[in-house]
Structure formats: C-alpha cells, structure tokens
Design an enzyme around this catalytic site. Structure first.
Site, mmCIF file in Angstrom:
data_model
loop_
_atom_site.group_PDB
_atom_site.id
_atom_site.type_symbol
_atom_site.label_atom_id
_atom_site.label_comp_id
_atom_site.label_asym_id
_atom_site.label_seq_id
_atom_site.Cartn_x
_atom_site.Cartn_y
_atom_site.Cartn_z
ATOM 1 N N LYS A 144 49.861 0.848 30.393
ATOM 2 C CA LYS A 144 49.555 1.617 29.177
ATOM 3 C C LYS A 144 49.146 0.742 28.007
ATOM 4 O O LYS A 144 48.313 1.144 27.197
ATOM 5 C CB LYS A 144 50.715 2.536 28.774
ATOM 6 N N GLU A 148 47.265 7.460 36.187
ATOM 7 C CA GLU A 148 48.286 8.514 36.036
ATOM 8 C C GLU A 148 49.666 7.929 35.735
ATOM 9 O O GLU A 148 50.449 8.490 34.962
ATOM 10 C CB GLU A 148 48.339 9.351 37.326
ATOM 11 N N ILE A 163 55.270 12.136 36.291
ATOM 12 C CA ILE A 163 54.779 13.472 35.886
ATOM 13 C C ILE A 163 53.252 13.467 35.859
ATOM 14 O O ILE A 163 52.655 12.599 35.224
ATOM 15 C CB ILE A 163 55.238 13.865 34.461
ATOM 16 N N GLU A 203 60.522 -2.058 29.859
ATOM 17 C CA GLU A 203 59.411 -3.009 29.967
ATOM 18 C C GLU A 203 59.984 -4.420 30.097
ATOM 19 O O GLU A 203 61.155 -4.667 29.777
ATOM 20 C CB GLU A 203 58.531 -2.924 28.714
ATOM 21 N N LYS A 256 51.266 5.263 24.855
ATOM 22 C CA LYS A 256 51.107 6.458 25.692
ATOM 23 C C LYS A 256 50.517 7.614 24.883
ATOM 24 O O LYS A 256 49.688 8.366 25.387
ATOM 25 C CB LYS A 256 52.456 6.854 26.290
ATOM 26 N N GLY A 302 60.847 4.198 36.270
ATOM 27 C CA GLY A 302 61.560 3.802 37.476
ATOM 28 C C GLY A 302 60.611 3.636 38.651
ATOM 29 O O GLY A 302 59.497 4.168 38.653
HETATM 30 P P1 NAP Z 1 57.861 -5.945 36.483
HETATM 31 O O1 NAP Z 1 58.986 -5.416 37.285
HETATM 32 O O2 NAP Z 1 58.114 -6.953 35.433
HETATM 33 O O3 NAP Z 1 56.782 -6.527 37.531
HETATM 34 C C1 NAP Z 1 55.641 -7.197 37.116
HETATM 35 C C2 NAP Z 1 55.003 -7.859 38.320
HETATM 36 O O4 NAP Z 1 53.784 -8.481 37.910
HETATM 37 C C3 NAP Z 1 55.863 -8.957 38.939
HETATM 38 O O5 NAP Z 1 55.713 -8.957 40.329
HETATM 39 C C4 NAP Z 1 55.295 -10.240 38.339
HETATM 40 O O6 NAP Z 1 55.388 -11.349 39.208
HETATM 41 C C5 NAP Z 1 53.835 -9.880 38.207
HETATM 42 N N1 NAP Z 1 53.207 -10.576 37.085
HETATM 43 C C6 NAP Z 1 53.371 -10.335 35.768
HETATM 44 N N2 NAP Z 1 52.606 -11.177 35.053
HETATM 45 C C7 NAP Z 1 51.961 -11.968 35.934
HETATM 46 C C8 NAP Z 1 51.046 -13.046 35.819
HETATM 47 N N3 NAP Z 1 50.627 -13.472 34.621
HETATM 48 N N4 NAP Z 1 50.592 -13.621 36.944
HETATM 49 C C9 NAP Z 1 51.008 -13.198 38.157
HETATM 50 N N5 NAP Z 1 51.876 -12.186 38.342
HETATM 51 C C10 NAP Z 1 52.347 -11.582 37.239
HETATM 52 O O7 NAP Z 1 57.063 -4.762 35.759
HETATM 53 P P2 NAP Z 1 57.013 -3.231 36.179
HETATM 54 O O8 NAP Z 1 58.169 -2.526 35.543
HETATM 55 O O9 NAP Z 1 56.789 -3.106 37.621
HETATM 56 O O10 NAP Z 1 55.721 -2.761 35.348
HETATM 57 C C11 NAP Z 1 54.431 -3.062 35.798
HETATM 58 C C12 NAP Z 1 53.430 -2.238 34.985
HETATM 59 O O11 NAP Z 1 53.703 -0.851 35.155
HETATM 60 C C13 NAP Z 1 53.478 -2.471 33.484
HETATM 61 O O12 NAP Z 1 52.184 -2.280 32.956
HETATM 62 C C14 NAP Z 1 54.392 -1.361 32.987
HETATM 63 O O13 NAP Z 1 54.167 -1.036 31.640
HETATM 64 C C15 NAP Z 1 53.953 -0.240 33.889
HETATM 65 N N6 NAP Z 1 54.923 0.830 34.110
HETATM 66 C C16 NAP Z 1 56.222 0.558 34.404
HETATM 67 C C17 NAP Z 1 57.106 1.599 34.678
HETATM 68 C C18 NAP Z 1 58.537 1.361 35.014
HETATM 69 O O14 NAP Z 1 59.280 2.342 35.126
HETATM 70 N N7 NAP Z 1 58.992 0.136 35.192
HETATM 71 C C19 NAP Z 1 56.637 2.920 34.647
HETATM 72 C C20 NAP Z 1 55.293 3.179 34.335
HETATM 73 C C21 NAP Z 1 54.438 2.119 34.085
HETATM 74 P P3 NAP Z 1 56.815 -11.960 39.671
HETATM 75 O O15 NAP Z 1 57.416 -10.911 40.550
HETATM 76 O O16 NAP Z 1 56.461 -13.189 40.402
HETATM 77 O O17 NAP Z 1 57.582 -12.174 38.402
HETATM 78 N N1 HSE Z 2 59.369 1.347 29.949
HETATM 79 C C1 HSE Z 2 58.724 2.591 30.198
HETATM 80 C C2 HSE Z 2 59.658 3.724 29.841
HETATM 81 C C3 HSE Z 2 58.331 2.681 31.641
HETATM 82 O O1 HSE Z 2 60.858 3.469 29.694
HETATM 83 O O2 HSE Z 2 59.210 4.853 29.688
HETATM 84 C C4 HSE Z 2 57.556 3.942 31.976
HETATM 85 O O3 HSE Z 2 56.300 3.942 31.374
#
Ligand code: NAP
Ligand code: HSE
Length: 442
Positions: free
Chosen positions: A120, A144, A151, A205, A220, A318
């Site tokens: 986002k 999405e 959702i 995040e 968002k 999640g």
């Molecule tokens: P996360 O758990 O921190 O995972 C990030 C992943 O990207 C890790 O595997 C990390 O590698 C890799 N990464 C990050 N920066 C990098 C770089 N510079 N070079 C290479 N690899 C890199 O984050 P997440 O919660 O999955 O979120 C990922 C995205 O989805 C974000 O844009 C977030 O805003 C979005 N999002 C998250 C959620 C949620 O509920 N968590 C929901 C909706 C959207 P390593 O594993 O080696 O550290």
């Molecule tokens: N950090 C974000 C939240 C992840 O808590 O809503 C989902 O976009």
C-alpha cells in the site's frame, strides 16, 4: 514451521508443469508465507478454478540464513534474477517499502510481466504511475491485498460499484490499531502491550509506527479514494492522525458516554467537485455499524448515489486473509492470461482536489484538566460559545482537591471553530491541560 511437514520443506511443492503459469515472489515474510500456504494447500481447487496450475518458480528474500517453510533451491537474494527469470509470467511483490519494490515492479512491467502486490505504501505514493504503465503495456497490476487484508474492496470498487457517484466512504482500515484499541477497551491493556500482541500475530508493519501513527490507514484511504473517484488522490491530501495520544482515560469516558474509539478513515465528496479525506481516531456511537468491528477486523462502509449503503468487512491483516487476497489476484491474472483478458488496468491520469482538515464539520470530544473552582465551568462554556461551538454533553470527575478532569461533547462544529476555541483555552489560567480532542461521528 510446525505448520509445514518435512516433505514440503525438502522440495518445492509448486514445481513447474506443462500447463502452469510461473510465479516469481519477492519477499517471503508473513504475507508471502500465507500466500505460499494457500497455493500449496488448495492447489487442486486453484488449478480447477484458474484453468491452469500455478508454479512458484523463484522466491527473493534478504536473509539467506533464515529458516523458511520452503525449499532452499527456490530462494535467492538476487531480486532482479526473480523478475528476469524467463519462467516467471507474474511477479508477486510481498516485500514492502517504496524501494527497491517500486523499481522491481517497474522492471517487471517493462518486461511484459503481470504484477500482483500487497504494497500500500508504494501504491499510495506511486500507484498512478505504475497503474498507467501497466495500462499502457496491456498488463495486469492487481493489489487487492493492499487494502483490507482478505476483504474484497478494490475489485468491487473497480467493477460492481463503479457506476455510482460515491458520496461518502468510511472505514476501519488498519488491523493492528483496531486490535490494539479493542484490547485497550476490553482488557484495559496499555497501547505498548497490545501492540506487541498485534506484532506477534503478524498484523503490524515491519516498522509498527506506520500502523500506530496512521500512515498505513492514510495510504489505504488514498488508494480507495483514487479508485472510488477515478482520479489520483495524493497521499499528502489525506489528513492523518494516529492513535498514539489515545489514553485509557479517553476509552473510559467514551464508554461512559456510549461510544467506542476507532481509527477511522473518512472520504466525503464536496460540492466543489473535490473531496475531504481524513484518517484519525474517531468516537463512534455504540450502535454505529463500524463500532462492532473489533479485533483485527476491518470494514468499509460507503454510500453510492444508486446503490445506497454498502458495507464490506472481514479480517484486515495477517498471513492467511492477506494470502487469500493475493492468491485471488494471482488466479485472476492466470485466467486473464489463459483466456486473453489481461491488461484491463484503468489509468488514473487526472488528480482530484483535496480539501484541508479545516473544512471538516463534525462533533468533537474535548478532555481537559481544569482548576476546580467557582465559575470555572462557566468560563470554559463562554469560550466555546464565543467561538460558535455549542456543547451537547459533559462529564466531570475530581482529580484532587484542586483539579478536575472534564470532558465535553460538542454539537456539530467546524474544525476551524474548535481550533479557535482550543487556542483561546490554552491562554486561560484555569485550564491546566488539554488532554485530548477526538472527532465524533454519528
Ligand atoms: P514481512 O513479514 O516483513 O516480510 C517481508 C519479506 O520481504 C521478507 O521475506 C523479507 O526478507 C523480504 N524483504 C524485505 N525487504 C527486502 C529487501 N530489501 N531485499 C530482499 N528482501 C526483502 O512483511 P509482510 O507483513 O509479509 O508484508 C509484506 C507486504 O505486504 C508489505 O507491503 C505490507 O505492507 C503488505 N501487507 C501486509 C499485511 C500483513 O498482515 N502483514 C497485510 C496486507 C498487506 P527476509 O525474510 O529475508 O527478512
Ligand atoms: N499492518 C497492516 C494492518 C497490515 O495492521 O492493517 C494489513 O494491511
């Protein structure tokens, strides 16, 4: 780890097949893991519904030493190698941040590859440029998962609801802060303890100040407003306040007055053709449809000129719900590739005027500590009155023999009037402290 059997760890589960579409994943954290798990566990159903098999052929990560629930031979720290891999038709960006994610997505699009992302921040800051690039190249750019976790919000706004003039939208768009506020309300937890719980559940995040300070909800809301109004909404045009100033005192007074405190995003269409978009803590009456959206749940309510009121809700963060949204987008692209419908990104060339917060008109909650002495209340009421702010309710409790804590609920006022009243209040000696000011929706 425990959720993956050793066979799955030993070799890639999603190997290429003759009739498969290759995925290159950038990032294998919370969302990457949820996406992988769904592709693996529901593989057969996904193949049937998408019409092809989905093959995960390469995964880019940062830390090669980390233990992963995936075969090592899929992993690389060379992110451009994932994008450039000739077997990859869809790049799935799940790493977050503006750079290098933005450059990698652009690289993918310039090579004729479709993109699915959950990012986002990147979309709010560079979405129109990337969407327009995808549209020019005749490619899909789906996101999405970027808003509302599991959702479906983007597709309904882009398709089923797109014939409406949107009059107002209001949503709980951040799972972490909704979880934190719910735990503070229901269990009396401190913000810090509740946030640690949200982090351990994979909701927050990488830098949780993005959640707590309201940036994530701001991104968002900018994305949703851009799609709902069909024009680019600059992220800096969305007013933002986070939940860091919400004290247990505020939660207590909200309960006494019949309200709940939520971090809410609101977009209103203005008569001059612009919009007012704002994200801030909001007191909602307990019977408001968004007031019962608790825990990690998110919801979007909107009013369209033909459809009337619509509300969509579900788990907003999640691994599993977000993975579900990513997989849905991947399947959509697969069907588009297979049946020739790819490249229906709608360009967002024009911008829309965004009004400053001073244009906001709503009710307000004001908590302050005052000297408990004769005429103190009358003095404060006079200041409000002189600034055209009329009072609707009041609660007071003694702090000690000298001070009292007092809470006012106003009738609908303009932001400018409230700000004028607060400025005047700071110069009155009986006002010891202005504890908090929270907008109130009805
Ligand atoms: P996360 O758990 O921190 O995972 C990030 C992943 O990207 C890790 O595997 C990390 O590698 C890799 N990464 C990050 N920066 C990098 C770089 N510079 N070079 C290479 N690899 C890199 O984050 P997440 O919660 O999955 O979120 C990922 C995205 O989805 C974000 O844009 C977030 O805003 C979005 N999002 C998250 C959620 C949620 O509920 N968590 C929901 C909706 C959207 P390593 O594993 O080696 O550290
Ligand atoms: N950090 C974000 C939240 C992840 O808590 O809503 C989902 O976009």
């Amino acid at each position: 780890m425990s959720q993956f059997d050793s066979a799955a760890l030993a070799e890639p589960v999603l190997g290429p097949t003759e009739t498969s579409i290759g995925i290159g994943m950038l990032g294998f954290g919370t969302v990457g893991t949820g996406t992988y798990r769904m592709l693996r566990d529901n593989r057969e159903a996904i193949r049937k519904k998408a019409g092809v098999d989905v093959s995960l052929v390469r995964v880019g990560i940062r830390d090669a030493a980390k233990e992963r629930a995936i075969g090592r031979d899929l992993l690389t720290t060379d992110l451009t190698a994932v994008v450039d891999d000739p077997r990859v038709s869809i790049v799935v960006e799940l790493m977050g941040g503006v750079s290098p994610a933005g450059e990698l997505i652009e690289r993918a699009l310039r090579q004729g590859k479709h993109v699915v992302t959950a990012n986002k921040e990147l979309l709010a800051k560079s979405g129109p440029r990337l969407i327009n690039l995808a549209a020019r190249e005749g490619l899909d750019l789906h996101f999405e998962a970027a808003v509302g976790g599991g959702i479906p919000l983007i597709q309904p706004l882009r398709h089923q609801l797109s014939g409406n003039d949107v009059l107002k939208m209001m949503g709980i768009l951040n799972g972490t802060t909704n979880y934190v506020l719910t735990r503070m309300t229901d269990e009396g937890l401190d913000l810090g303890d509740a946030l640690r719980e949200a982090q351990s559940k994979g909701y927050a995040e990488a830098d949780p100040t993005a959640d707590v300070d309201g940036f994530d909800a701001q991104y968002k809301l900018a994305i949703l407003a851009s799609i709902a109004f069909g024009k680019a909404v600059p992220v800096e045009g969305v007013y933002r306040e986070g939940i860091q100033k919400i004290a247990r005192r505020d939660i207590h007074f909200a309960q006494v007055l019949g309200y709940k405190i939520k971090l809410v995003g609101v977009v209103e269409a203005l008569e001059d053709g612009g919009i007012l978009a704002r994200v801030h803590p909001t007191m909602l009456p307990r019977n408001h449809p968004l007031a019962s959206v608790d825990d990690v749940y998110n919801a979007l309510w909107l009013r369209g000129d033909f459809v009337g009121d619509v509300m969509l809700s579900g788990r907003g963060a999640g691994a599993d719900p977000t993975g579900s949204a990513v997989v849905g987008d991947i399947m959509d692209v697969c069907r588009n590739i297979r049946y020739g419908g790819a490249g229906n990104s709608v360009p967002l060339d024009e911008g829309i005027a965004t009004a400053p917060i001073e244009k906001c008109r709503t009710r307000y909650y004001v908590r302050m500590v005052i000297q408990d002495r004769p005429k103190a209340l009358g003095c404060i009421a006079t200041v409000f009155g002189n600034c055209n702010v009329s009072l609707a309710a009041m609660e007071m409790r003694g702090v000690d023999s000298r001070l009292g804590e007092i809470v006012f609920l106003t009738h609908v006022s303009s932001e400018a009037s409230i700000q004028r009243a607060l400025k005047a209040m700071r110069n009155i000696h009986i006002v010891e402290q202005i504890g908090n000011v929270i907008r109130v929706e009805h």
